[in-house]
Design an enzyme around this catalytic site. Structure first.
Site, PDB file in Angstrom:
ATOM      1  N   GLY A 129       0.789  -1.229   0.000  1.00  0.00           N
ATOM      2  CA  GLY A 129       0.000   0.000   0.000  1.00  0.00           C
ATOM      3  C   GLY A 129       0.818   1.273   0.000  1.00  0.00           C
ATOM      4  CG  MET A 136      -1.575  -7.429  -6.882  1.00  0.00           C
ATOM      5  SD  MET A 136      -1.187  -6.318  -8.255  1.00  0.00           S
ATOM      6  CE  MET A 136       0.186  -7.195  -8.970  1.00  0.00           C
ATOM      7  CG  ASN A 167      -4.638  -0.402 -12.194  1.00  0.00           C
ATOM      8  OD1 ASN A 167      -4.366  -0.552 -10.995  1.00  0.00           O
ATOM      9  ND2 ASN A 167      -4.104  -1.165 -13.134  1.00  0.00           N
ATOM     10  CG  HIS A 200       0.402  -1.578 -15.646  1.00  0.00           C
ATOM     11  ND1 HIS A 200       0.147  -2.848 -15.171  1.00  0.00           N
ATOM     12  CD2 HIS A 200       1.272  -1.733 -16.663  1.00  0.00           C
ATOM     13  CE1 HIS A 200       0.836  -3.720 -15.886  1.00  0.00           C
ATOM     14  NE2 HIS A 200       1.522  -3.067 -16.800  1.00  0.00           N
ATOM     15  CB  SER A 251       0.806   3.963 -17.434  1.00  0.00           C
ATOM     16  OG  SER A 251       1.913   3.760 -18.273  1.00  0.00           O
ATOM     17  CG  ASP A 266      -2.787  -3.682 -17.003  1.00  0.00           C
ATOM     18  OD1 ASP A 266      -3.384  -3.187 -16.038  1.00  0.00           O
ATOM     19  OD2 ASP A 266      -2.035  -4.672 -16.899  1.00  0.00           O
TER      20      ASP A 266
HETATM   21  C1  GAR Z   1       2.934  -0.967  -7.638  1.00  0.00           C
HETATM   22  O1  GAR Z   1       4.214  -0.977  -8.166  1.00  0.00           O
HETATM   23  C2  GAR Z   1       1.899  -0.960  -8.743  1.00  0.00           C
HETATM   24  O2  GAR Z   1       2.311  -0.268  -9.886  1.00  0.00           O
HETATM   25  C3  GAR Z   1       1.763  -2.427  -9.015  1.00  0.00           C
HETATM   26  O3  GAR Z   1       1.813  -3.023  -7.750  1.00  0.00           O
HETATM   27  C4  GAR Z   1       2.634  -2.265  -6.896  1.00  0.00           C
HETATM   28  C5  GAR Z   1       1.907  -2.035  -5.597  1.00  0.00           C
HETATM   29  O4  GAR Z   1       2.726  -1.445  -4.658  1.00  0.00           O
HETATM   30  N1  GAR Z   1       0.552  -2.723  -9.696  1.00  0.00           N
HETATM   31  C6  GAR Z   1       0.426  -3.685 -10.601  1.00  0.00           C
HETATM   32  O5  GAR Z   1       1.327  -4.431 -10.912  1.00  0.00           O
HETATM   33  C7  GAR Z   1      -0.958  -3.801 -11.209  1.00  0.00           C
HETATM   34  N2  GAR Z   1      -0.965  -4.732 -12.284  1.00  0.00           N
HETATM   35  P1  GAR Z   1       2.124  -0.766  -3.364  1.00  0.00           P
HETATM   36  O6  GAR Z   1       1.191  -1.781  -2.706  1.00  0.00           O
HETATM   37  O7  GAR Z   1       3.314  -0.469  -2.515  1.00  0.00           O
HETATM   38  O8  GAR Z   1       1.379   0.458  -3.800  1.00  0.00           O
END
Ligand code: GAR
Length: 321
Positions: free
Chosen positions: A15, A92, A109, A111, A138, A147
């Site tokens: 998060g 996810m 979202n 990505h 992005s 995506d």
């Molecule tokens: C982030 O890097 C985000 O871009 C990625 O998950 C991570 C979450 O980190 N999202 C994806 O891969 C979506 N397909 P966080 O929980 O520390 O924000």
């Protein structure tokens, strides 16, 4: 300042993007506030941080539930919290098409790639493997296809010699934390952004046959017909003559129609200074729930009322086709 938009943030893990969004929302000029942080994993680290900051949380494991049921429970929690937008931050889960369509244009979202490159997983490894000079991040609108929704903003991050997926991911995360709050803030406030509203109106006005733009008394205006003899069918007014409205001015059929509309729907219409006297009505653009199809209809109607007969025939012919 207008009321802040309420956003629910969905997470699955650490998060860190949620934290960036949350702290940015506490800055004085933020255009949004976080009304809920929800997770599909009751142990998601981010939940503790959100609670500590006094943000309501909701957690429900997806295990043992159908996708539709789990989505519905998450959605219900967001709605109960008053969310106007859902912001996915490392959530996810693939969402059911029904859920996505109910929040179309209101779900974002983040990505970790420069979309449209590398949708899906392992984005950093794929960028390094391909020999790209940059990875990146992005922010996009969520649509049914993974995506693939409109990209609202992106930031490239240089790939260094000897880069690993982990080292790149770490730097991309810094970029994510800058990008997401900015893009979200701009997106939720664009309905009151004169630049955004003007672009929308301009695109619609110029899509009409032989329409061209010409400034009139400092305001953008659009005319039908030739550059030489064309007539105005629309003007864009940004808080003119002391009005608080950002508005489109179009021609009504009569003064009675104008006054009836203003009386019946004062949130949508007003009688503009000067122009009102000759039957132009102000269609208020900076209001929640603006219907752009309706704006397009007004433009077309106003265009018809001034377009030379030869042009009006063109549109009639296109409709008959
Ligand atoms: C982030 O890097 C985000 O871009 C990625 O998950 C991570 C979450 O980190 N999202 C994806 O891969 C979506 N397909 P966080 O929980 O520390 O924000």
């Amino acid at each position: 300042m207008a009321d802040k938009a309420k956003v629910a943030i969905f997470i699955s893990g650490r998060g860190s993007n949620m934290a960036a969004l949350l702290y940015a929302s506490l800055l004085p000029d933020s255009t949004y506030e976080v009304c809920l942080v929800a997770a599909n994993d009751p142990d998601a680290e981010g939940l503790t941080l959100a609670s500590a900051e006094g943000v309501p949380t909701f957690a429900l494991s997806h295990k043992g539930r159908t996708r539709a049921d789990h989505d519905a429970a998450m959605e219900a929690a967001a709605k109960e919290a008053g969310a106007q937008y859902i912001v996915l931050a490392g959530y996810m889960r693939i969402l059911s098409p029904e859920f996505v369509s109910r929040w179309q244009g209101r779900m974002l979202n983040i990505h970790p790639s420069l979309l449209p490159k590398y949708p899906g997983l392992d984005t950093h490894a794929r960028a390094i493997e391909a020999g790209d000079s940059h990875g990146g991040v992005s922010v996009h609108l969520v649509t049914e296809e993974l995506d693939a929704g409109e990209v609202l903003g992106s930031l490239p991050v240089a790939i260094r010699a000897g880069e690993t997926a982990d080292s790149l991911a770490e730097r991309v995360r810094f970029a994510e934390h800058q990008l997401y709050p900015r893009v979200l803030s701009d997106y939720v406030s664009r309905g009151s952004d004169p630049g955004y509203l003007l672009e929308k109106v301009r695109a619609l006005a110029l899509s009409l046959p032989e329409a061209h733009e010409r400034e009139s008394h400092g305001s953008p205006g659009w005319r039908a017909g030739s550059e030489k003899s064309g007539k105005y069918f629309a003007y864009f007014n940004d808080q003119h003559h002391g009005s608080e409205h950002i508005a489109l001015l179009v021609k009504t059929g009569s003064m009675d129609e104008l006054l009836d509309l203003v009386e019946a729907q004062p949130h949508a219409y007003f009688k503009p200074a000067y122009y009102g006297a000759s039957g132009w009505i102000g269609v208020i653009l900076n209001r929640p729930g603006i219907d752009w199809d309706h704006v397009a209809e007004w433009l077309e109607r106003s265009w018809r009322s001034v377009a030379p007969a030869r042009l009006a025939k063109l549109i009639n012919a296109a409709e008959d086709f």
